[in-house]
Design a protein around this motif. Structure first.
Motif, mmCIF file in Angstrom:
data_model
loop_
_atom_site.group_PDB
_atom_site.id
_atom_site.type_symbol
_atom_site.label_atom_id
_atom_site.label_comp_id
_atom_site.label_asym_id
_atom_site.label_seq_id
_atom_site.Cartn_x
_atom_site.Cartn_y
_atom_site.Cartn_z
ATOM 1 N N ARG A 20 0.832 -1.212 0.000
ATOM 2 C CA ARG A 20 0.000 0.000 0.000
ATOM 3 C C ARG A 20 0.862 1.255 0.000
ATOM 4 O O ARG A 20 1.870 1.310 0.703
ATOM 5 N N ASP A 22 -0.428 4.725 1.079
ATOM 6 C CA ASP A 22 -1.666 5.351 1.532
ATOM 7 C C ASP A 22 -1.393 6.458 2.542
ATOM 8 O O ASP A 22 -0.241 6.813 2.813
ATOM 9 N N SER A 23 -2.473 6.962 3.083
ATOM 10 C CA SER A 23 -2.425 8.065 4.036
ATOM 11 C C SER A 23 -1.463 7.790 5.195
ATOM 12 O O SER A 23 -0.734 8.680 5.628
ATOM 13 N N ALA A 24 -1.449 6.534 5.662
ATOM 14 C CA ALA A 24 -0.622 6.187 6.822
ATOM 15 C C ALA A 24 0.874 6.194 6.488
ATOM 16 O O ALA A 24 1.705 6.369 7.380
ATOM 17 N N PHE A 53 -2.583 -1.014 -3.677
ATOM 18 C CA PHE A 53 -3.528 0.046 -3.294
ATOM 19 C C PHE A 53 -2.819 1.384 -3.197
ATOM 20 O O PHE A 53 -1.793 1.505 -2.544
ATOM 21 N N ALA B 18 -5.423 6.703 10.878
ATOM 22 C CA ALA B 18 -5.028 6.197 9.563
ATOM 23 C C ALA B 18 -4.684 4.705 9.579
ATOM 24 O O ALA B 18 -4.994 3.984 8.629
ATOM 25 N N HIS B 19 -4.044 4.239 10.673
ATOM 26 C CA HIS B 19 -3.669 2.821 10.700
ATOM 27 C C HIS B 19 -4.892 1.917 10.864
ATOM 28 O O HIS B 19 -4.963 0.846 10.271
ATOM 29 N N ARG B 22 -6.535 1.602 7.527
ATOM 30 C CA ARG B 22 -5.823 0.652 6.665
ATOM 31 C C ARG B 22 -6.224 -0.793 6.998
ATOM 32 O O ARG B 22 -6.519 -1.588 6.111
ATOM 33 N N LEU B 25 -9.787 -1.522 5.842
ATOM 34 C CA LEU B 25 -9.878 -1.733 4.392
ATOM 35 C C LEU B 25 -9.484 -3.155 4.025
ATOM 36 O O LEU B 25 -10.102 -3.781 3.160
#
Lengths: 112, 148
Positions: A20, A22-24, A53, B18-19, B22, B25
């Motif tokens: 991924r 992503d945002s994190a 992703f 955020a974690h 994730r 998802l």
């Protein structure tokens, strides 16, 4: 966030070894890419084969990295999975980035 | 919808960070694939839900902590989603629009954000936002390809 980097001739290939972007993970990606992409070849190809992703924060980080590396180097992307390619297409970033089908195709391509 | 096969709803309640988004998802993707949903719809669900939940984390819960509830109802012709939080309301009480980058935009002028709502509007149908008391409710659907 695991990234690995190697030079193939006049191209720096950076493999993103995560499923991924992503945002994190966007901030860490940006910081690592800043050091991995600087002071080397003019072409930096990000191998995204393992990335399943990509979200808008990850995409924003890619744009930020492209800006950070310019004008000394240019960020290109390779091996987009279907979900990642869809995000590039929907946001029209596929016309902003040079997108290669694979790292091999990127290495065979002329500098853009 | 009377013509849909009965399928169980997927419900999650997660911390708004955020974690956790994730991890949620990943769980939702596994559940949707187990429910034999088309992989293309599963990809779209990941993208839209990721944007919606990360917006909650970054905006609704910008100044406090809270939880996010997700309810997903897979049906025969579409998948319905409800995302609820107890954070700040949407600015102006309405849905933000997404903006596409115009062709030929200079590198310096490229946006590094704002792609989220663009993706949501392009992929989801029937997007509705309601403020109910101290809660935000966002509903949307993903229509299945080939659905009548």
């Amino acid at each position: 966030m695991k990234l690995s980097s190697r030079d193939e001739g006049d191209v720096r290939v950076v493999a993103l070894e995560e499923s991924r972007l992503d945002s994190a993970g966007a901030l860490e990606f940006k910081e690592q890419m800043r050091s991995l992409g600087a002071g080397g070849p003019r072409r930096v190809v990000l191998d995204m084969a393992q990335v399943q992703f990509l979200d808008s924060s990850g995409l924003g980080a890619l744009v930020a990295v492209m800006k950070l590396l310019a004008p000394d180097a240019r960020l290109e992307v390779a091996a987009l999975s279907p979900a990642v390619a869809q995000v590039f297409a929907l946001t029209k970033m596929d016309s902003v980035f040079t997108v290669h089908d694979s790292v091999q195709a990127a290495l065979a391509a002329a500098p853009s | 919808m009377n013509d849909t096969l009965p399928q169980s709803t997927i419900s999650l309640r997660i911390p708004g960070d955020a974690h956790s988004v994730r991890q949620a998802l990943d769980r939702i993707d596994t559940a949707l694939r187990a429910a034999a949903q088309d992989p293309a719809i599963c990809d779209k669900a990941q993208i839209v839900l990721g944007e919606v939940m990360n917006n909650v984390v970054e905006h609704a819960y910008a100044s406090r902590n809270g939880t996010i509830e997700v309810d997903i109802a897979p049906g025969g012709t579409s998948i319905s989603f409800l995302v609820t939080d107890e954070g700040d309301p949407m600015p102006e009480g309405a849905l933000p629009s997404g903006r596409a980058v115009e062709d030929g935009t200079a590198l310096d002028a490229l946006p590094e954000g704002g792609f989220g709502w663009l993706l949501i509007h392009q992929l989801a149908q029937g997007i509705e936002y309601r403020r109910v008391g101290s809660r935000n409710e966002l509903r949307f659907r993903l229509d299945l390809a080939g659905a009548p």
